[in-house]
Structure formats: C-alpha cells, structure tokens
Write a protein that holds these residues in place. Structure first.
Motif, PDB file in Angstrom:
ATOM      1  N   ALA A 224       0.810  -1.211   0.000  1.00 52.56           N
ATOM      2  CA  ALA A 224       0.000   0.000   0.000  1.00 52.56           C
ATOM      3  C   ALA A 224       0.847   1.266   0.000  1.00 52.56           C
ATOM      4  N   MET A 225       0.278   2.309  -0.622  1.00 49.25           N
ATOM      5  CA  MET A 225       0.818   3.663  -0.555  1.00 49.25           C
ATOM      6  C   MET A 225      -0.214   4.509   0.193  1.00 49.25           C
ATOM      7  N   SER A 226       0.240   5.253   1.210  1.00 50.00           N
ATOM      8  CA  SER A 226      -0.710   5.960   2.060  1.00 50.00           C
ATOM      9  C   SER A 226      -0.142   7.290   2.525  1.00 50.00           C
ATOM     10  N   ASN A 227      -1.025   8.096   3.153  1.00 48.82           N
ATOM     11  CA  ASN A 227      -0.662   9.390   3.716  1.00 48.82           C
ATOM     12  C   ASN A 227      -0.025  10.306   2.679  1.00 48.82           C
ATOM     13  N   ILE A 228      -0.582  10.299   1.476  1.00 48.17           N
ATOM     14  CA  ILE A 228      -0.156  11.171   0.379  1.00 48.17           C
ATOM     15  C   ILE A 228      -1.219  12.250   0.193  1.00 48.17           C
ATOM     16  N   LYS A 229      -0.797  13.467  -0.056  1.00 58.43           N
ATOM     17  CA  LYS A 229      -1.770  14.535  -0.303  1.00 58.43           C
ATOM     18  C   LYS A 229      -2.294  14.451  -1.728  1.00 58.43           C
ATOM     19  N   VAL A 230      -1.419  14.642  -2.716  1.00 61.25           N
ATOM     20  CA  VAL A 230      -1.786  14.540  -4.123  1.00 61.25           C
ATOM     21  C   VAL A 230      -0.801  13.597  -4.794  1.00 61.25           C
ATOM     22  N   LEU A 231      -1.320  12.634  -5.546  1.00 61.45           N
ATOM     23  CA  LEU A 231      -0.479  11.704  -6.303  1.00 61.45           C
ATOM     24  C   LEU A 231      -0.729  11.914  -7.783  1.00 61.45           C
ATOM     25  N   ASP A 232       0.354  12.104  -8.526  1.00 58.23           N
ATOM     26  CA  ASP A 232       0.267  12.277  -9.974  1.00 58.23           C
ATOM     27  C   ASP A 232       1.267  11.334 -10.627  1.00 58.23           C
ATOM     28  N   VAL A 233       0.765  10.390 -11.433  1.00 58.50           N
ATOM     29  CA  VAL A 233       1.603   9.421 -12.146  1.00 58.50           C
ATOM     30  C   VAL A 233       1.502   9.749 -13.626  1.00 58.50           C
ATOM     31  N   SER A 234       2.640  10.089 -14.247  1.00 58.08           N
ATOM     32  CA  SER A 234       2.605  10.501 -15.653  1.00 58.08           C
ATOM     33  C   SER A 234       2.516   9.323 -16.609  1.00 58.08           C
ATOM     34  N   GLY A 235       2.897   8.140 -16.149  1.00 57.87           N
ATOM     35  CA  GLY A 235       2.899   6.955 -17.002  1.00 57.87           C
ATOM     36  C   GLY A 235       1.830   5.973 -16.595  1.00 57.87           C
ATOM     37  N   THR A 245      -5.017   8.890  -0.835  1.00 56.17           N
ATOM     38  CA  THR A 245      -4.574  10.280  -0.881  1.00 56.17           C
ATOM     39  C   THR A 245      -5.594  11.154  -0.173  1.00 56.17           C
ATOM     40  N   ALA A 246      -5.170  12.351   0.223  1.00 60.03           N
ATOM     41  CA  ALA A 246      -6.092  13.310   0.826  1.00 60.03           C
ATOM     42  C   ALA A 246      -6.811  14.133  -0.222  1.00 60.03           C
ATOM     43  N   ASP A 247      -6.144  14.356  -1.373  1.00 62.85           N
ATOM     44  CA  ASP A 247      -6.737  15.140  -2.451  1.00 62.85           C
ATOM     45  C   ASP A 247      -6.704  14.329  -3.746  1.00 62.85           C
ATOM     46  N   ALA A 248      -6.268  14.941  -4.826  1.00 62.02           N
ATOM     47  CA  ALA A 248      -6.390  14.314  -6.140  1.00 62.02           C
ATOM     48  C   ALA A 248      -5.455  13.122  -6.316  1.00 62.02           C
ATOM     49  N   LEU A 249      -5.932  12.163  -7.122  1.00 65.38           N
ATOM     50  CA  LEU A 249      -5.155  10.981  -7.498  1.00 65.38           C
ATOM     51  C   LEU A 249      -5.300  10.823  -9.007  1.00 65.38           C
ATOM     52  N   THR A 250      -4.187  10.945  -9.737  1.00 63.13           N
ATOM     53  CA  THR A 250      -4.223  10.932 -11.196  1.00 63.13           C
ATOM     54  C   THR A 250      -3.219   9.923 -11.732  1.00 63.13           C
ATOM     55  N   ILE A 251      -3.681   9.064 -12.636  1.00 58.29           N
ATOM     56  CA  ILE A 251      -2.810   8.125 -13.349  1.00 58.29           C
ATOM     57  C   ILE A 251      -3.056   8.348 -14.831  1.00 58.29           C
ATOM     58  N   ASP A 252      -2.057   8.875 -15.557  1.00 58.35           N
ATOM     59  CA  ASP A 252      -2.235   9.259 -16.958  1.00 58.35           C
ATOM     60  C   ASP A 252      -2.240   8.081 -17.918  1.00 58.35           C
ATOM     61  N   ASP A 260      -6.594  -7.191  -5.856  1.00 62.74           N
ATOM     62  CA  ASP A 260      -7.763  -6.376  -5.532  1.00 62.74           C
ATOM     63  C   ASP A 260      -7.286  -5.110  -4.827  1.00 62.74           C
ATOM     64  N   ILE A 261      -7.698  -3.923  -5.316  1.00 67.82           N
ATOM     65  CA  ILE A 261      -7.181  -2.680  -4.745  1.00 67.82           C
ATOM     66  C   ILE A 261      -8.303  -1.668  -4.569  1.00 67.82           C
ATOM     67  N   THR A 262      -8.012  -0.674  -3.705  1.00 63.79           N
ATOM     68  CA  THR A 262      -8.876   0.480  -3.518  1.00 63.79           C
ATOM     69  C   THR A 262      -8.075   1.742  -3.777  1.00 63.79           C
ATOM     70  N   LEU A 263      -8.626   2.646  -4.578  1.00 65.05           N
ATOM     71  CA  LEU A 263      -8.074   3.980  -4.742  1.00 65.05           C
ATOM     72  C   LEU A 263      -8.995   4.928  -3.992  1.00 65.05           C
ATOM     73  N   ASP A 264      -8.452   5.568  -2.950  1.00 66.14           N
ATOM     74  CA  ASP A 264      -9.261   6.349  -2.009  1.00 66.14           C
ATOM     75  C   ASP A 264      -8.691   7.753  -1.920  1.00 66.14           C
ATOM     76  N   SER A 265      -9.481   8.760  -2.318  1.00 65.81           N
ATOM     77  CA  SER A 265      -9.031  10.151  -2.252  1.00 65.81           C
ATOM     78  C   SER A 265      -9.992  10.992  -1.407  1.00 65.81           C
ATOM     79  N   THR A 266     -10.481  10.433  -0.319  1.00 61.93           N
ATOM     80  CA  THR A 266     -11.560  11.058   0.447  1.00 61.93           C
ATOM     81  C   THR A 266     -11.081  11.972   1.570  1.00 61.93           C
TER      82      THR A 266
END
Length: 302
Positions: A224-235, A245-252, A260-266
């Motif tokens: 797991a990756m946790s306690n991130i404010k904004v995550l931006d993945v260019s690839g 994440t606390a705010d935006a989560l972007t995977i380009d 099985d995973i959860t993406l949580d930006s709440t």
C-alpha cells in the motif's frame, strides 16, 4: 599493510593511494589537499577500523574501499573516477556500519561510473547532491546491504537506483532507467517529492508524510501507498495494493491491477478527484472512493 591507527598531518598536500592496501586500525585523512583512493576497478583498499576523510578538498575513488564493519565517512566532494564499491559489511553477514557521503557525489566527466554500496545493517546517508556536475551523472547506484538509505540531498542524474532496505526519502530522485525500492519508503521531509525514471517500484509500499508525490514515469507497487496529499503518475501504473490520498489521485497511463485494490481520495471533499485512463483489471476488484462530493473520471477503455 599498515599496523595501528593512521592519521595524516593537517596540511595542504595531496595523497594518492593507487594499489591494494590494508590498514589494521582507523585511518583519518586530515590533509587539506586532494585525496585519491584507487585508480582502477581491481584495487581493494581496506581500512579495518574505519575511514574518515572530511578535511581533504576533494576525494576521488575507484575500486573497492572497505572497512571491517566500521564507519566510513567521506565529507569532501567525491568523484568516482571508475566504478566504486563502498563496503562496511566485511564478512557479508549483514552486520555492517554506517556509510556517510556528506558532500556532492559525481562521476568523472562522461564516465557514468557505478556506485555499489554494501552497508550491512548500517545506514547510508546521502548528504550532498548526486550527479549534479556537468556530465557528472552516475551509472547504476546499488545499495545492497539491507540497512536504511537516508536521502537528504537530490539524486539529479544516475542511470538507475536499487535499494534493498528501507528508504527515508528526503529529496527528489532522477534516473534515466529504473528505481527499485525493495524495503518500505517514507517521505521524511514536509515538502513535495518527485521521482523521475522509466519506472518506480515500491515493493513494500510508501508512506507520504501528507505531502504531494509526483511519479514521472511508470509506477509499480507491491504494498500500500498511504498518507499522500496529491499523487500524480505521468505513465502507467501496475498496482498490487491500495493507494490513499487526501486530495487528487491521477494516473495518466493504463492502470493494471495485479490484485484487488482500492483507490481512495476522500481526505478533502472539496478537492477529491480520481482521474484514470484505461483500466486492465485482470479479473481483480477495483474500488474507487472519492467521497460523496468528489469526482471520478475514467477516460479510457475498461
């Protein structure tokens, strides 16, 4: 071979050791001129009770520089003339000692020398910018002892980075190829971190210190990756575990699920956004949670 502690006189002369040498006790270089340790990859310089080189104006290395599980400290600007190994895990039993690189680290111009470190269970501290000189980028950086890697200054140019133990990520890392962090990674400075490489792999996950994280390249996770404010993945992203994440989560690029995973930006209802491109599920379950007021956008094929 030299018996007993060895301390050079504190004066402005140069020292050059270009063949194999063994010193039975601690060596302290207090000369304020230059220091050259080795002139070829086959040189082996052994300082049984440790090495301290903080006074020289610069240090140039090639070959293997090792201690018998004692601290190795280089406090001057370091140049890798050829591939260099620092080894404090003398018996290869994962019982090593600290390795402190307290100033800048560069390869000789256009040499792209490799830096190999075997620290056993000792901590490796990067205290100066790595690869920042003109044409001074390193080749592969391999930290293979299992102890902590403490990155306090940016790695601005290297071919690749591989770290076996845990990592304290206090600065940005830029490689032309892969970055592989086998142990857990913690962002230990309260500011945005940027990792640039062809791919960045967190085998044991990452804790982000509530700061932004940019991955310029592809992302691979095993935990797991946790306690991130904004995550931006260019690839692309190949994920075996969840991301919070606390705010935006972007995977380009394409998101591939290997579990099985959860993406949580709440974390913040006003800015909770999950933005994805294509998704390749592989039969795994994907849960997306941006909160009641958040936005989820998937622009590619699922």
């Amino acid at each position: 071979s030299i018996a007993g502690d060895f301390t050079t006189a504190a004066s402005g002369y140069n020292i050059e050791i270009n063949e194999n040498i063994t010193v039975a006790d601690q060596v302290t270089f207090t000369n304020t001129g230059t220091l050259i340790l080795g002139d070829g990859t086959d040189d082996i310089l052994t300082f049984n009770d440790g090495l301290i080189a903080t006074a020289p104006s610069s240090v140039t290395t090639a070959g293997t520089i090792k201690t018998s599980q004692d601290v190795l400290t280089i406090g001057a600007a370091l140049t890798l003339a050829e591939d260099t190994t620092f080894d404090t895990d003398f018996n290869d039993d994962n019982t090593g000692a600290a390795i402190n690189l307290n100033s800048t680290v560069n390869s000789a111009a256009n040499a792209a020398s490799d830096l190999n470190i075997d620290n056993g269970n000792g901590t490796v501290t990067i205290g100066g910018v790595v690869g920042g000189a003109a044409n001074g980028g390193l080749g592969a950086i391999v930290v293979d002892g299992g102890g902590t890697l403490d990155i306090n200054a940016a790695i601005t140019s290297a071919t690749s980075l591989a770290q076996t133990g845990i990592t304290s990520l206090g600065a940005d890392v830029t490689t032309t190829s892969t970055q592989t962090y086998t142990g857990a990674v913690t962002a230990d400075v309260a500011t945005k971190r940027t990792l640039t490489g062809s791919s960045v792999t967190f085998t044991a996950g990452l804790t982000g210190n509530a700061q932004d994280l940019d991955i310029v390249g592809n992302l691979v996770t095993g935990a797991a990756m946790s306690n991130i404010k904004v995550l931006d993945v260019s690839g692309t992203a190949s994920l075996a575990n969840s991301i919070t994440t606390a705010d935006a989560l972007t995977i380009d690029g394409t998101l591939t699920l290997t579990g099985d995973i959860t993406l949580d930006s709440t974390g913040n209802a006003n800015t909770d956004i999950i933005t994805l491109a294509a998704i390749a599920g592989g039969g795994n379950i994907l849960t997306l949670d941006a909160g009641a007021a958040g936005t989820i956008s998937v622009t590619g094929a699922v």
